[in-house]
Enzyme design. Structure first.
Site, mmCIF file in Angstrom:
data_model
loop_
_atom_site.group_PDB
_atom_site.id
_atom_site.type_symbol
_atom_site.label_atom_id
_atom_site.label_comp_id
_atom_site.label_asym_id
_atom_site.label_seq_id
_atom_site.Cartn_x
_atom_site.Cartn_y
_atom_site.Cartn_z
ATOM 1 N N HIS A 1 -1.967 -2.331 -9.859
ATOM 2 C CA HIS A 1 -3.033 -1.586 -8.871
ATOM 3 C C HIS A 1 -4.293 -2.510 -8.998
ATOM 4 C CE1 HIS A 1 -5.800 1.283 -7.213
ATOM 5 N NE2 HIS A 1 -4.635 1.929 -6.987
ATOM 6 N N HIS B 1 0.959 -1.190 0.039
ATOM 7 C CA HIS B 1 -0.093 -0.017 -0.087
ATOM 8 C C HIS B 1 1.065 1.217 -0.040
ATOM 9 C CE1 HIS B 1 -3.506 2.311 0.558
ATOM 10 N NE2 HIS B 1 -3.897 2.055 1.649
ATOM 11 N N ASP C 1 2.733 5.786 -6.772
ATOM 12 C CA ASP C 1 3.924 5.692 -6.012
ATOM 13 C C ASP C 1 5.110 5.708 -6.941
ATOM 14 O OD1 ASP C 1 2.853 5.650 -3.359
ATOM 15 O OD2 ASP C 1 2.127 3.558 -3.862
HETATM 16 N N1 COA Z 1 5.479 -6.481 -10.634
HETATM 17 C C1 COA Z 1 5.399 -7.523 -11.006
HETATM 18 N N2 COA Z 1 4.466 -8.414 -11.325
HETATM 19 C C2 COA Z 1 3.168 -7.622 -10.903
HETATM 20 C C3 COA Z 1 3.067 -6.589 -10.169
HETATM 21 C C4 COA Z 1 4.358 -5.882 -9.677
HETATM 22 N N3 COA Z 1 4.446 -4.735 -9.235
HETATM 23 N N4 COA Z 1 1.819 -6.117 -10.142
HETATM 24 C C5 COA Z 1 1.098 -7.229 -10.500
HETATM 25 N N5 COA Z 1 1.991 -8.255 -10.888
HETATM 26 C C6 COA Z 1 1.626 -9.495 -11.604
HETATM 27 C C7 COA Z 1 1.213 -10.389 -10.697
HETATM 28 O O1 COA Z 1 2.179 -10.995 -10.358
HETATM 29 C C8 COA Z 1 0.278 -11.367 -11.028
HETATM 30 O O2 COA Z 1 0.846 -12.124 -12.117
HETATM 31 P P1 COA Z 1 0.102 -13.628 -12.118
HETATM 32 O O3 COA Z 1 -1.296 -13.366 -12.833
HETATM 33 O O4 COA Z 1 1.118 -14.302 -13.230
HETATM 34 O O5 COA Z 1 0.196 -14.199 -11.126
HETATM 35 C C9 COA Z 1 -0.543 -10.382 -12.000
HETATM 36 O O6 COA Z 1 0.141 -9.191 -12.176
HETATM 37 C C10 COA Z 1 -1.953 -9.783 -11.317
HETATM 38 O O7 COA Z 1 -1.540 -8.948 -10.145
HETATM 39 P P2 COA Z 1 -2.429 -9.122 -8.741
HETATM 40 O O8 COA Z 1 -1.400 -9.752 -7.742
HETATM 41 O O9 COA Z 1 -3.569 -10.059 -8.954
HETATM 42 O O10 COA Z 1 -2.921 -7.690 -8.499
HETATM 43 P P3 COA Z 1 -3.576 -7.190 -7.205
HETATM 44 O O11 COA Z 1 -4.691 -6.271 -7.620
HETATM 45 O O12 COA Z 1 -3.746 -8.347 -6.275
HETATM 46 O O13 COA Z 1 -2.467 -6.518 -6.522
HETATM 47 C C11 COA Z 1 -0.896 -4.704 -6.273
HETATM 48 C C12 COA Z 1 -2.140 -5.194 -6.829
HETATM 49 C C13 COA Z 1 -0.900 -3.176 -6.074
HETATM 50 C C14 COA Z 1 -0.854 -5.266 -4.615
HETATM 51 C C15 COA Z 1 0.129 -5.334 -6.872
HETATM 52 O O14 COA Z 1 0.076 -4.837 -8.176
HETATM 53 C C16 COA Z 1 1.683 -4.976 -6.236
HETATM 54 O O15 COA Z 1 2.208 -5.762 -5.326
HETATM 55 N N6 COA Z 1 2.435 -3.989 -6.652
HETATM 56 C C17 COA Z 1 3.646 -3.594 -6.099
HETATM 57 C C18 COA Z 1 3.488 -2.645 -4.833
HETATM 58 C C19 COA Z 1 2.880 -1.532 -5.059
HETATM 59 O O16 COA Z 1 3.351 -0.657 -6.299
HETATM 60 N N7 COA Z 1 1.762 -1.049 -4.271
HETATM 61 C C20 COA Z 1 1.235 0.313 -4.580
HETATM 62 C C21 COA Z 1 -0.444 0.223 -5.027
HETATM 63 S S1 COA Z 1 -1.052 1.588 -5.343
#
Ligand code: COA
Length: 384
Positions: free
Chosen positions: A269, A230, A320
């Site tokens: 996201h 987050h 971010d």
């Molecule tokens: N880097 C690499 N791969 C990513 C990614 C990232 N930052 N964000 C998503 N993915 C990939 C996931 O591994 C997943 O791949 P898969 O289908 O092969 O397993 C796919 O994209 C879908 O992602 P998912 O985890 O289902 O998205 P979510 O909605 O559950 O999670 C976040 C959203 C924000 C938690 C996630 O994108 C993340 O951890 N981002 C990095 C942290 C971040 O920047 N947070 C700030 C949010 S505003």
């Protein structure tokens, strides 16, 4: 009201991570992922960034309309009059371990403010609004003071002659930078202020729904914002950029990361899958910061990462991603990035607390049990 869970093939459907669940109505902000847009009280956020200040946006979130000139002046006077921290809170800040995490410091400081506030137990709308303003005024003072103390420096008291953003720089650095820097910071504060039912806002609303006080709700919001999935992502982005030796080496660095299937911070996201509406505006101001400082390395590296993430993974950056280097270029230490986000998001959290209590129902979802079937407790003598 129908309290029965949705059933699919006779089994209640579990929405892990509450993905796709509408938990309530809200009139505060609207995310439109199909058009990559975000509005606060109906106004596009990128227009607010150009036409309004962070203080005006705070007022908008709380009251539904932008302030008139008279309201703006009265609000500014009240905010400035409420900044000072009590001697008791100052001594608490001084007692924190030097290496305390700054998010733990601000979480504890807001908790202490709740113990001191004369209206903590009064959750009437009028009292909640007064307390929201006090938290908004005092939290940045506590963030700046805790930060300076952690570096062995004396806190700098707030300056009531300065607006909110200028005062923050004054309290952290002892000086107010040029207007371009203030503008970029103000824009980041507007962009971070509110974002529908994100994890921290939902945590704050859940606490408020129990009729606990507004300080408790904000403390819950801070606790949820700390995590790297987050708010903590803006710090992680800058640490990642610092690991990359140069823009020319960014592609190789990223491909290695792909090999390890590691997350790339600042990307992805839960709601926006085609791009975060706030990114173009923040990127514009991060680039302005790079120009002001005369250091384009971070933005050049960022551009390479964003291009390859999109080409290879189809994943866009989130707010971010440009905010991390923007804060770094403004001169802030990395551990301050998420507490800065707190100072902004307090406006959204408290607006949601006010809204939750206008039509409250305790937030209490269900869990679908998947543990061992019911069994008898064996007598102590049979347990070895
Ligand atoms: N880097 C690499 N791969 C990513 C990614 C990232 N930052 N964000 C998503 N993915 C990939 C996931 O591994 C997943 O791949 P898969 O289908 O092969 O397993 C796919 O994209 C879908 O992602 P998912 O985890 O289902 O998205 P979510 O909605 O559950 O999670 C976040 C959203 C924000 C938690 C996630 O994108 C993340 O951890 N981002 C990095 C942290 C971040 O920047 N947070 C700030 C949010 S505003």
């Amino acid at each position: 009201m129908n309290d029965q869970p949705e059933a699919k093939n006779g089994q209640p459907e579990v929405k892990k991570g509450l993905v796709g669940v509408y938990a309530d109505f809200s009139a505060i902000s609207k995310v439109m992922p199909e058009t990559n847009s975000l509005t606060y009280r109906g106004y596009p956020v990128q227009e607010l960034c150009e036409e309004a200040s962070f203080e005006e946006v705070a007022w908008l979130l709380w009251n539904g309309e932008l302030p008139t000139a008279a309201e703006r002046a009265a609000f500014a006077a009240e905010e400035r009059a409420n900044r000072a921290l009590s001697p008791a809170l100052m001594s608490v800040l001084r007692a924190f371990p030097r290496d305390a995490h700054p998010m733990d410091a601000i979480r504890t400081a807001v908790s202490f403010m709740g113990m001191e506030d004369p209206e903590t137990a009064d959750i009437s709308d009028a009292a909640q609004r007064r307390k929201a303003l006090r938290i908004f005024a005092k939290a940045p003072v506590a963030v700046a003071a805790a930060h300076r103390l952690s570096k062995g420096l004396e806190p700098i008291p707030p300056d009531p002659s300065l607006p909110w953003c200028e005062n923050f720089f004054h309290m952290v650095f002892g000086r107010v930078p040029q207007p371009e820097v203030i503008k970029a910071f103000d824009v980041s504060m507007i962009l971070y202020a509110e974002h529908t039912f994100n994890a921290s806002t939902f945590a704050a609303r859940t606490v408020a729904s129990t009729l606990a006080d507004i300080h408790a709700a904000v403390v819950a919001g801070i606790a949820a914002l700390k995590g790297p999935l987050h708010g903590g992502a803006n710090e992680a982005v800058m640490r990642m950029l610092l690991e990359i030796p140069s823009p020319a080496e960014a592609e190789a660095w990223l491909r290695k990361r792909f090999d390890h299937k590691a997350l790339v911070m600042g990307f992805g996201h839960r709601v926006y899958k085609k791009g975060d509406s706030r990114v173009p505006t923040m990127t514009k101001y991060a680039e302005l910061m790079a120009e002001v400082v005369g250091d384009k390395r971070w933005m050049e590296t960022s551009a390479v990462l964003a291009r390859i993430m999109l080409e290879e993974k189809g994943i866009h950056p989130n707010l971010d991603f440009p905010a991390g280097p923007a804060y770094y270029l403004m001169g802030f230490d990395i551990p301050l990035f998420t507490p800065i986000f707190v100072c902004s998001r307090i406006t959204g959290w408290t607006a949601h607390v006010l809204e939750q209590l206008q039509d409250n129902r305790l937030i209490r979802p269900l869990s679908l049990y998947n543990g061992v079937p019911e069994r008898r407790v064996p007598p102590r003598s049979a347990r070895g």
